[in-house]
Design a protein around this motif. Sequence first.
Motif, mmCIF file in Angstrom:
data_model
loop_
_atom_site.group_PDB
_atom_site.id
_atom_site.type_symbol
_atom_site.label_atom_id
_atom_site.label_comp_id
_atom_site.label_asym_id
_atom_site.label_seq_id
_atom_site.Cartn_x
_atom_site.Cartn_y
_atom_site.Cartn_z
ATOM 1 N N ALA A 30 0.845 -1.215 0.000
ATOM 2 C CA ALA A 30 0.000 0.000 0.000
ATOM 3 C C ALA A 30 0.872 1.254 0.000
ATOM 4 O O ALA A 30 0.580 2.229 -0.704
ATOM 5 N N GLU A 31 1.974 1.218 0.785
ATOM 6 C CA GLU A 31 2.850 2.402 0.838
ATOM 7 C C GLU A 31 3.745 2.529 -0.400
ATOM 8 O O GLU A 31 4.487 3.505 -0.526
ATOM 9 N N SER A 32 3.654 1.553 -1.303
ATOM 10 C CA SER A 32 4.316 1.701 -2.610
ATOM 11 C C SER A 32 3.346 2.328 -3.611
ATOM 12 O O SER A 32 3.648 2.396 -4.803
ATOM 13 N N THR A 36 -4.861 -1.500 -1.620
ATOM 14 C CA THR A 36 -5.416 -2.836 -1.401
ATOM 15 C C THR A 36 -6.770 -2.891 -2.109
ATOM 16 O O THR A 36 -7.341 -1.851 -2.440
ATOM 17 N N PHE A 37 -7.261 -4.091 -2.357
ATOM 18 C CA PHE A 37 -8.530 -4.233 -3.080
ATOM 19 C C PHE A 37 -9.728 -4.173 -2.143
ATOM 20 O O PHE A 37 -10.772 -3.669 -2.480
ATOM 21 N N ARG A 38 -9.542 -4.764 -0.949
ATOM 22 C CA ARG A 38 -10.706 -5.031 -0.109
ATOM 23 C C ARG A 38 -11.000 -3.916 0.896
ATOM 24 O O ARG A 38 -12.102 -3.853 1.446
ATOM 25 N N ASP A 39 -10.038 -3.046 1.149
ATOM 26 C CA ASP A 39 -10.248 -2.000 2.158
ATOM 27 C C ASP A 39 -11.242 -0.948 1.648
ATOM 28 O O ASP A 39 -11.516 -0.880 0.453
ATOM 29 N N PRO A 238 -2.411 -2.294 10.290
ATOM 30 C CA PRO A 238 -3.061 -1.202 11.040
ATOM 31 C C PRO A 238 -4.515 -1.508 11.372
ATOM 32 O O PRO A 238 -5.106 -0.829 12.216
ATOM 33 N N ASN A 239 -5.071 -2.528 10.727
ATOM 34 C CA ASN A 239 -6.501 -2.819 10.925
ATOM 35 C C ASN A 239 -6.708 -4.224 11.470
ATOM 36 O O ASN A 239 -5.814 -5.075 11.406
ATOM 37 N N GLU A 240 -7.952 -4.454 11.946
ATOM 38 C CA GLU A 240 -8.305 -5.784 12.449
ATOM 39 C C GLU A 240 -8.087 -6.832 11.367
ATOM 40 O O GLU A 240 -8.289 -6.553 10.183
HETATM 41 P P1 NAD Z 1 -6.015 -8.556 1.782
HETATM 42 O O1 NAD Z 1 -7.242 -9.350 1.972
HETATM 43 O O2 NAD Z 1 -4.768 -9.205 2.231
HETATM 44 O O3 NAD Z 1 -6.235 -7.152 2.575
HETATM 45 C C1 NAD Z 1 -5.264 -6.157 2.679
HETATM 46 C C2 NAD Z 1 -4.815 -5.981 4.134
HETATM 47 O O4 NAD Z 1 -3.812 -4.969 4.176
HETATM 48 C C3 NAD Z 1 -5.931 -5.525 5.100
HETATM 49 O O5 NAD Z 1 -5.940 -6.368 6.223
HETATM 50 C C4 NAD Z 1 -5.492 -4.105 5.507
HETATM 51 O O6 NAD Z 1 -5.845 -3.795 6.844
HETATM 52 C C5 NAD Z 1 -4.003 -4.186 5.333
HETATM 53 N N1 NAD Z 1 -3.343 -2.898 5.115
HETATM 54 C C6 NAD Z 1 -3.808 -1.807 4.461
HETATM 55 N N2 NAD Z 1 -2.853 -0.852 4.416
HETATM 56 C C7 NAD Z 1 -1.765 -1.350 5.063
HETATM 57 C C8 NAD Z 1 -0.451 -0.855 5.329
HETATM 58 N N3 NAD Z 1 -0.049 0.353 4.927
HETATM 59 N N4 NAD Z 1 0.409 -1.656 6.011
HETATM 60 C C9 NAD Z 1 0.033 -2.897 6.427
HETATM 61 N N5 NAD Z 1 -1.192 -3.415 6.194
HETATM 62 C C10 NAD Z 1 -2.077 -2.652 5.506
HETATM 63 O O7 NAD Z 1 -5.816 -8.132 0.306
HETATM 64 P P2 NAD Z 1 -6.834 -7.492 -0.769
HETATM 65 O O8 NAD Z 1 -6.495 -6.059 -0.911
HETATM 66 O O9 NAD Z 1 -8.248 -7.844 -0.452
HETATM 67 O O10 NAD Z 1 -6.406 -8.258 -2.089
HETATM 68 C C11 NAD Z 1 -6.795 -9.576 -2.355
HETATM 69 C C12 NAD Z 1 -5.836 -10.197 -3.318
HETATM 70 O O11 NAD Z 1 -5.707 -9.355 -4.481
HETATM 71 C C13 NAD Z 1 -4.445 -10.294 -2.756
HETATM 72 O O12 NAD Z 1 -4.292 -11.467 -2.046
HETATM 73 C C14 NAD Z 1 -3.591 -10.191 -4.016
HETATM 74 O O13 NAD Z 1 -3.526 -11.435 -4.648
HETATM 75 C C15 NAD Z 1 -4.358 -9.257 -4.913
HETATM 76 N N6 NAD Z 1 -3.811 -7.882 -4.792
HETATM 77 C C16 NAD Z 1 -2.481 -7.697 -5.050
HETATM 78 C C17 NAD Z 1 -1.941 -6.436 -4.918
HETATM 79 C C18 NAD Z 1 -0.469 -6.273 -5.190
HETATM 80 O O14 NAD Z 1 0.112 -7.069 -5.920
HETATM 81 N N7 NAD Z 1 0.179 -5.258 -4.599
HETATM 82 C C19 NAD Z 1 -2.737 -5.359 -4.519
HETATM 83 C C20 NAD Z 1 -4.106 -5.585 -4.271
HETATM 84 C C21 NAD Z 1 -4.632 -6.873 -4.402
#
Ligand code: NAD
Length: 274
Positions: A30-32, A36-39, A238-240
């Motif tokens: 995320a910091e790159s 994230t997809f699900r947040d 940072p989240n549950e």
């Molecule tokens: P996920 O279900 O693992 O959720 C993301 C997690 O990251 C959450 O628990 C959130 O609280 C946490 N988070 C948010 N910001 C953060 C930070 N700065 N530091 C630490 N933790 C942080 O993942 P998703 O977003 O639901 O994605 C599902 C799937 O989609 C992934 O497993 C992956 O395969 C793909 N995806 C890949 C990328 C990537 O390649 N960078 C990005 C998004 C999604």
Amino acid sequence: MSIDQEIEKAAQILAKASNAVASCGAGISAESGIPTFRDPGGVWERVDPSEAATSEGLIATLKRDPQKLLPFFMELLETFERAEPNPAHYALKELEHMGILKTVVTQNIDNLHLEAGNTDVIEVHGSGFRMRCLSCEWSKNYSRRELISRIKQKMSDADSFTFSDIVELMPKCEGCGAVTRPDVVMFGEQVKDIPRSFEAARKCDVMLAIGTSGVVYPAAYLPFQAKDAGARVIVVNPNENAFQSVSDVYVPLKAGEAMERIVKEVKEIVLDKK
Ligand code: NAD
């Protein structure tokens, strides 16, 4: 315990480890600049996963309405083109360099762990920068900028797209000339290298679960497997998340800040012992 105490405890545990494994999710990138997809505000609030994240749904959507997902693809290309490893990726590289971390198991498809310098990286959801042939066994890793600039160049040459134009954006197989696709695991497809990931989890002395919600299986099993086999579990998020019940240490910070602070303390502990 305060956050400072959690960081101190994480560092004490890691300083004694020699076979740690990191299980990473979208949060570590995320910091790159890769959201994230699900947040909240994530991609799945704007794009229907059944239309974009399964191969059948994606092909059906692109055939029915080739323009529909183009803004989403453009956004993905721009985001991935700009992304670079952040302090959390580099912290994992330092832990490997110190002989503490052995393997990174990542759900991410962004290549950032390898770019940061970790050497044993298991990409369970594949890589967006590896193309594989739909007809033969051929596959090839591309550099981030080479692949993206090639696709963007082709996109900028056209105003609108048919389904076959979109297929043509991908490089051709260099073995048989057939169509290729990114070697990423879509919903419903087989996850990669799970036996090796599970073995790493069962053998590790410390499991770091970084930036992963714990709702995407089978990757979400890893911290539970490690805990069952006797490892200490450090959770950075940072989240549950789903790992509260197995965590020995929980650092509720963003991955970059948390990992930078943890590794700084690990170095101090290791230097003090010398
Ligand atoms: P996920 O279900 O693992 O959720 C993301 C997690 O990251 C959450 O628990 C959130 O609280 C946490 N988070 C948010 N910001 C953060 C930070 N700065 N530091 C630490 N933790 C942080 O993942 P998703 O977003 O639901 O994605 C599902 C799937 O989609 C992934 O497993 C992956 O395969 C793909 N995806 C890949 C990328 C990537 O390649 N960078 C990005 C998004 C999604």
